[in-house]
Write a protein that holds these residues in place. Structure first.
Motif, mmCIF file in Angstrom:
data_model
loop_
_atom_site.group_PDB
_atom_site.id
_atom_site.type_symbol
_atom_site.label_atom_id
_atom_site.label_comp_id
_atom_site.label_asym_id
_atom_site.label_seq_id
_atom_site.Cartn_x
_atom_site.Cartn_y
_atom_site.Cartn_z
ATOM 1 N N ASP A 1 0.854 -1.193 0.000
ATOM 2 C CA ASP A 1 0.000 0.000 0.000
ATOM 3 C C ASP A 1 0.885 1.236 0.000
ATOM 4 O O ASP A 1 1.476 1.593 1.024
ATOM 5 N N GLU B 1 0.235 4.186 0.115
ATOM 6 C CA GLU B 1 -0.269 5.280 0.960
ATOM 7 C C GLU B 1 0.020 5.079 2.443
ATOM 8 O O GLU B 1 -0.262 5.949 3.259
ATOM 9 N N ARG B 2 0.519 3.921 2.824
ATOM 10 C CA ARG B 2 0.731 3.660 4.257
ATOM 11 C C ARG B 2 1.705 4.666 4.869
ATOM 12 O O ARG B 2 2.805 4.861 4.348
ATOM 13 N N LYS B 3 1.313 5.249 5.986
ATOM 14 C CA LYS B 3 2.179 6.235 6.671
ATOM 15 C C LYS B 3 3.491 5.571 7.118
ATOM 16 O O LYS B 3 4.546 6.177 7.067
ATOM 17 N N ASP B 4 3.408 4.310 7.564
ATOM 18 C CA ASP B 4 4.626 3.655 8.068
ATOM 19 C C ASP B 4 5.482 3.062 6.953
ATOM 20 O O ASP B 4 6.538 2.501 7.196
ATOM 21 N N ARG B 5 4.998 3.188 5.704
ATOM 22 C CA ARG B 5 5.723 2.673 4.521
ATOM 23 C C ARG B 5 6.183 1.235 4.708
ATOM 24 O O ARG B 5 7.290 0.863 4.296
ATOM 25 N N HIS B 6 5.376 0.435 5.374
ATOM 26 C CA HIS B 6 5.679 -0.980 5.622
ATOM 27 C C HIS B 6 6.996 -1.177 6.384
ATOM 28 O O HIS B 6 7.585 -2.252 6.319
ATOM 29 N N HIS B 7 7.458 -0.115 7.066
ATOM 30 C CA HIS B 7 8.733 -0.188 7.816
ATOM 31 C C HIS B 7 9.901 -0.605 6.916
ATOM 32 O O HIS B 7 10.780 -1.358 7.331
ATOM 33 N N TRP C 1 11.755 0.874 -0.250
ATOM 34 C CA TRP C 1 10.362 1.321 -0.445
ATOM 35 C C TRP C 1 10.203 1.884 -1.859
ATOM 36 O O TRP C 1 9.231 1.600 -2.548
ATOM 37 N N ASN D 1 7.650 0.716 -4.688
ATOM 38 C CA ASN D 1 6.677 1.664 -5.210
ATOM 39 C C ASN D 1 6.752 1.763 -6.732
ATOM 40 O O ASN D 1 5.738 1.884 -7.416
#
Length: 378
Positions: free
Chosen positions: A348, A350-356, A362, A366
């Motif tokens: 996702d 849009e995730r704020k945590d960017r999947h850690h 990332w 993306n």
């Protein structure tokens, strides 16, 4: 509470050297493009590897180059110099923190090395070839390695192993897969030599494995793990066929190795051609290994159901998580806690945590660099 049907995923696995792994899960060796430019370990990488290693029985680091000439990725970790030891020690501690056995994948890019990352833009492998490699827009040319260079490279795998031992890791995985140097020597597509290294395409494999295991005997303990990763079939013609892989596996099971690791995009993938056409590769491999050592299977496992199905249908001993453990580093603990329906199985953006994920990794996700289930591409 864990759902009982997932219990087999948490069974302990004993390796030939008697080391016991806590469960069947393996952190796959994943290119994270996050080491410093000189190949030393970055802080981001340590945090990321600690998170991804915390629940697995066996954790394998990103492919780490054994010589400067073998560098095949931007941000690739290096095990080519004693100056790399300080960072490697930190990485070993982070990966082992929660009980995982920590392994370094030792690697040489061969003809896939990137000229913009190697000394003087030099690239060499078994035979001359022009090709595009990781992220390249234009082809680069690779020359043929000399006999002396081949011998030096075999020694470099040994020296890398010594450094891995000194840094406090639990083992090494010899990277013989994915079209890199060791794979290239086995492949009739990449290895067109007419000397001893071409006439016997398992010679290079054999000498690297012998060098690594001799180094372990000299510097390591009997608990030190040595694994070998390979790709079973090549799309290229003439390439590695399942028949060639059969002879490779038969050769490897006679060596003092602790596991074999097959590189696949799908655990149920079938043989493309030849006498085994249409048969599942993993089932064939298990037959050929004859129970001599565990096999790690991998490929497109994004849910708890897919993980248990893979183990039960193929009878593979260990199961590596790649893209999925990057999307959700709590994948295993969620299964353990009976929260498998909370597993994140899609990327996702849009995730704020960017999947850690470390920033560079990332970005790769993306951009769609790796095939992934995504929330924005339904």
């Amino acid at each position: 509470m864990m759902n009982k049907k997932f219990q087999p995923l948490f069974e302990k696995v004993k390796l030939p050297n008697k080391v016991v792994l806590d469960n069947r899960f393996v952190l796959a060796p994943l290119t994270h493009v996050s080491s410093h430019d000189d190949g030393s370990i970055s802080n981001e990488e340590v945090v990321y590897m600690e998170q991804r290693s915390k629940d697995v029985g066996l954790a394998i680091s990103a492919a780490s180059n054994v010589t400067d000439l073998g560098k095949a990725f931007p941000g690739q970790p290096s095990v080519a110099h004693d100056s790399n030891l300080e960072g490697l020690k930190r990485l070993a501690q982070a990966m082992k923190k929660n009980g995982a056995k920590a392994i370094v994948q030792i690697h040489h890019g061969g003809v896939q090395a990137l000229p913009n990352l190697t000394p003087d833009g030099d690239v060499a492998g078994p035979s001359p070839i022009s090709m595009k490699s990781f992220g390249e827009q234009e082809e680069h040319h690779a020359r043929e390695m000399t006999e002396v260079e081949i011998q030096e490279t075999i020694k470099a795998f040994g020296e890398a192993t010594r450094r891995v031992i000194e840094a406090g890791f639990d083992g090494v995985e010899i990277h013989g897969a994915n079209h890199y140097l060791i794979h290239q020597f086995v492949s009739p597509y990449y290895n067109r030599r007419d000397d001893a290294w071409g006439k016997d395409r398992l010679k290079f494999v054999s000498e690297v494995v012998d060098e690594v295991t001799a180094t372990v005997k000299e510097y390591g303990s009997k608990d030190f793990i040595v694994g070998y990763r390979f790709s079973p079939e090549e799309a290229e013609t003439p390439g590695i066929s399942m028949e060639i892989t059969q002879s490779l596996v038969k050769h490897l099971i006679e060596k003092p190795l602790d596991y074999l690791h097959v590189s696949l995009m799908d655990i149920h993938s079938k043989t493309r051609e030849g006498q085994y056409k249409g048969q599942e590769r993993v089932k064939l491999l298990l037959e050929w290994i004859e129970g001599r050592m565990p096999l790690i299977g991998i490929g497109s496992i994004f849910t708890a159901e897919q993980a248990i199905e893979a183990v039960e249908s193929t009878h593979v001993d260990l199961i590596a998580l790649g893209r999925e453990i990057l999307l959700d580093h709590n994948f295993i603990s969620k299964i353990k806690d009976g929260k498998e329906d909370e597993i994140i199985s899609e990327f996702d953006p849009e995730r704020k945590d960017r999947h850690h994920l470390p920033p560079n990794l990332w970005k790769q996700f993306n951009k769609g660099f790796y095939p992934l289930p995504r929330t924005d591409k339904k």
